[in-house]
Write a protein that holds these residues in place. Structure first.
Motif, PDB file in Angstrom:
ATOM      1  N   ILE A  88       0.825  -1.205   0.000  1.00 48.18           N
ATOM      2  CA  ILE A  88       0.000   0.000   0.000  1.00 48.18           C
ATOM      3  C   ILE A  88       0.865   1.263   0.000  1.00 48.18           C
ATOM      4  CG2 ILE A  88      -1.711  -1.275   1.350  1.00 48.18           C
ATOM      5  CD1 ILE A  88      -1.309   0.910   3.530  1.00 48.18           C
ATOM      6  N   TRP A  89       2.150   1.141   0.335  1.00 45.28           N
ATOM      7  CA  TRP A  89       3.036   2.303   0.410  1.00 45.28           C
ATOM      8  C   TRP A  89       3.889   2.361  -0.855  1.00 45.28           C
ATOM      9  CZ3 TRP A  89       1.202   4.972   4.265  1.00 45.28           C
ATOM     10  CH2 TRP A  89       0.682   4.312   5.380  1.00 45.28           C
ATOM     11  N   SER A  90       3.490   3.189  -1.802  1.00 45.18           N
ATOM     12  CA  SER A  90       4.217   3.299  -3.063  1.00 45.18           C
ATOM     13  C   SER A  90       4.687   4.743  -3.245  1.00 45.18           C
ATOM     14  CB  SER A  90       3.322   2.898  -4.237  1.00 45.18           C
ATOM     15  OG  SER A  90       2.369   3.914  -4.501  1.00 45.18           O
ATOM     16  N   ASP A  91       5.402   4.978  -4.333  1.00 44.49           N
ATOM     17  CA  ASP A  91       5.859   6.332  -4.633  1.00 44.49           C
ATOM     18  C   ASP A  91       4.843   7.108  -5.470  1.00 44.49           C
ATOM     19  OD1 ASP A  91       8.205   6.106  -3.194  1.00 44.49           O
ATOM     20  OD2 ASP A  91       9.323   5.269  -4.882  1.00 44.49           O
ATOM     21  N   GLY A 101      -6.642   5.350   2.796  1.00 43.44           N
ATOM     22  CA  GLY A 101      -7.964   5.798   3.205  1.00 43.44           C
ATOM     23  C   GLY A 101      -9.001   4.694   3.189  1.00 43.44           C
ATOM     24  N   GLN A 102      -8.938   3.835   2.186  1.00 46.61           N
ATOM     25  CA  GLN A 102      -9.871   2.711   2.124  1.00 46.61           C
ATOM     26  C   GLN A 102      -9.734   1.815   3.346  1.00 46.61           C
ATOM     27  OE1 GLN A 102      -8.863   1.020  -1.793  1.00 46.61           O
ATOM     28  NE2 GLN A 102     -11.010   1.306  -2.361  1.00 46.61           N
ATOM     29  N   ARG A 103      -8.492   1.494   3.703  1.00 47.89           N
ATOM     30  CA  ARG A 103      -8.248   0.642   4.866  1.00 47.89           C
ATOM     31  C   ARG A 103      -8.683   1.335   6.153  1.00 47.89           C
ATOM     32  NH1 ARG A 103      -5.049  -1.041   0.962  1.00 47.89           N
ATOM     33  NH2 ARG A 103      -4.208  -3.159   0.931  1.00 47.89           N
ATOM     34  N   PHE A 104      -8.413   2.620   6.236  1.00 43.34           N
ATOM     35  CA  PHE A 104      -8.792   3.373   7.428  1.00 43.34           C
ATOM     36  C   PHE A 104     -10.316   3.395   7.592  1.00 43.34           C
ATOM     37  CE2 PHE A 104     -10.186   7.389   9.317  1.00 43.34           C
ATOM     38  CZ  PHE A 104      -9.573   7.288  10.563  1.00 43.34           C
ATOM     39  N   ILE A 105     -11.016   3.684   6.517  1.00 45.71           N
ATOM     40  CA  ILE A 105     -12.474   3.742   6.590  1.00 45.71           C
ATOM     41  C   ILE A 105     -13.053   2.378   6.956  1.00 45.71           C
ATOM     42  CG2 ILE A 105     -14.563   3.980   5.162  1.00 45.71           C
ATOM     43  CD1 ILE A 105     -13.088   6.305   3.722  1.00 45.71           C
ATOM     44  N   MET A 175     -10.033  14.874   7.359  1.00 46.85           N
ATOM     45  CA  MET A 175     -10.796  15.188   6.154  1.00 46.85           C
ATOM     46  C   MET A 175     -11.623  14.009   5.677  1.00 46.85           C
ATOM     47  SD  MET A 175      -9.283  17.494   3.043  1.00 46.85           S
ATOM     48  CE  MET A 175      -7.708  16.708   3.051  1.00 46.85           C
ATOM     49  N   ILE A 176     -11.014  12.827   5.645  1.00 43.30           N
ATOM     50  CA  ILE A 176     -11.744  11.676   5.089  1.00 43.30           C
ATOM     51  C   ILE A 176     -12.752  11.097   6.078  1.00 43.30           C
ATOM     52  CG2 ILE A 176      -9.853  11.152   3.500  1.00 43.30           C
ATOM     53  CD1 ILE A 176      -9.079   8.820   5.274  1.00 43.30           C
ATOM     54  N   LYS A 177     -12.707  11.534   7.337  1.00 47.88           N
ATOM     55  CA  LYS A 177     -13.694  11.102   8.326  1.00 47.88           C
ATOM     56  C   LYS A 177     -14.969  11.947   8.280  1.00 47.88           C
ATOM     57  CE  LYS A 177     -12.259  10.648  12.561  1.00 47.88           C
ATOM     58  NZ  LYS A 177     -11.466  10.910  13.788  1.00 47.88           N
ATOM     59  N   GLN A 178     -14.879  13.103   7.655  1.00 50.94           N
ATOM     60  CA  GLN A 178     -16.005  14.040   7.712  1.00 50.94           C
ATOM     61  C   GLN A 178     -16.922  13.896   6.494  1.00 50.94           C
ATOM     62  OE1 GLN A 178     -16.622  15.607  10.421  1.00 50.94           O
ATOM     63  NE2 GLN A 178     -14.659  15.003  11.340  1.00 50.94           N
ATOM     64  N   PRO A 179     -18.249  14.040   6.705  1.00 50.26           N
ATOM     65  CA  PRO A 179     -18.968  14.218   7.965  1.00 50.26           C
ATOM     66  C   PRO A 179     -19.591  12.928   8.491  1.00 50.26           C
ATOM     67  CG  PRO A 179     -20.419  14.767   6.165  1.00 50.26           C
ATOM     68  CD  PRO A 179     -19.122  14.282   5.540  1.00 50.26           C
ATOM     69  N   TRP A 180     -19.225  11.788   7.904  1.00 44.96           N
ATOM     70  CA  TRP A 180     -19.932  10.546   8.189  1.00 44.96           C
ATOM     71  C   TRP A 180     -19.524   9.887   9.501  1.00 44.96           C
ATOM     72  CZ3 TRP A 180     -16.905   6.230   8.733  1.00 44.96           C
ATOM     73  CH2 TRP A 180     -15.598   6.345   8.254  1.00 44.96           C
ATOM     74  N   SER A 198     -16.188  11.089   0.557  1.00 45.12           N
ATOM     75  CA  SER A 198     -15.288  11.856   1.412  1.00 45.12           C
ATOM     76  C   SER A 198     -13.837  11.505   1.121  1.00 45.12           C
ATOM     77  CB  SER A 198     -15.601  11.580   2.887  1.00 45.12           C
ATOM     78  OG  SER A 198     -16.897  12.021   3.229  1.00 45.12           O
ATOM     79  N   LEU A 199     -13.567  10.221   0.888  1.00 44.62           N
ATOM     80  CA  LEU A 199     -12.208   9.779   0.601  1.00 44.62           C
ATOM     81  C   LEU A 199     -11.709  10.365  -0.715  1.00 44.62           C
ATOM     82  CD1 LEU A 199      -9.652   8.117   0.983  1.00 44.62           C
ATOM     83  CD2 LEU A 199     -10.896   6.111   0.099  1.00 44.62           C
TER      84      LEU A 199
END
Length: 214
Positions: A88-91, A101-105, A175-180, A198-199
């Motif tokens: 998931i960590w690329s350049d 963000g997908q994983r976080f959500i 930012m990606i948590k708002q407003p849901w 949001s993402l």
């Protein structure tokens, strides 16, 4: 609870049977804490569900707060497993931020994660500040640090132009948590398409303010 005691009863050095017993205790602790809250959770109830002796619990975790800490760390380790995958960590900041963000959500939308937030926010015992600090360090601060390290590397390699990566990481997550997300915590219905919206919008806005011009 001392760090040395935690290490003694952590995964390191335990037999397969010991690991299984420790996992049973922590799984039972999670169930009871989420059902009853920290204040009302009963150590004896936890051990009835897990099986085993009270002496084992006190030897390994010290007290109820120590057990809560170990449960929190195990729960977050389970939740964060997908973030430790190198793929998931690329350049490419856009694809990385979107995957992150997908994983976080997915992580914070789980019913148990929402229940844990509520448990921590509603804590009203003498250990309230410690409980909230444990949660913050094991969860929100850990996610922010993971993203900070990535942003610092992108900054150093000239792909991004960010004044403070620690602040930027926190800003992106919020930012990606708002407003849901607040609606989820308050059990207020929201459009299921909102997290994805949001993402995508959050990634777009963030990159417009941080990508280095070619």
């Amino acid at each position: 609870m001392s760090h040395s005691l935690q290490q003694e009863c952590s995964d390191k050095g335990l037999t397969a049977k010991g690991l299984e017993r420790r996992r049973r205790i922590l799984d039972a602790a999670k169930e009871v804490f989420l059902e009853q809250g920290f204040e009302n959770a009963s150590i004896s109830d936890i051990m009835k569900r897990a099986g085993g002796s009270m002496s084992t619990l006190y030897r390994c975790f010290g007290n109820k707060l120590g057990l809560f800490e170990a449960m929190m760390e195990q729960s977050c380790d389970d939740l964060f497993a997908s973030f430790d995958q190198d793929r998931i960590w690329s350049d490419d900041p856009e694809s990385t931020l979107y995957s992150f963000g997908q994983r976080f959500i997915e992580m914070v939308s789980r019913p148990q994660a929402v229940a844990m937030y509520r448990l921590v926010l509603s804590a009203n015992s003498a250990e309230r500040e410690q409980i909230q600090a444990l949660f913050y360090n094991a969860g929100p601060d850990r996610i922010r640090k993971l993203l900070t390290v990535y942003l610092e590397r992108q900054n150093a390699e000239g792909r991004m132009n960010i004044g403070c990566c620690t602040v930027a990481a926190g800003q992106f997550v919020e930012m990606i948590k708002q407003p849901w997300h607040l609606k989820a915590l308050l059990d207020i219905p929201y459009d299921p398409a909102l997290p994805e919206q949001s993402l995508r919008q959050g990634v777009d806005i963030f990159l417009k303010g941080t990508l280095r011009s070619a």
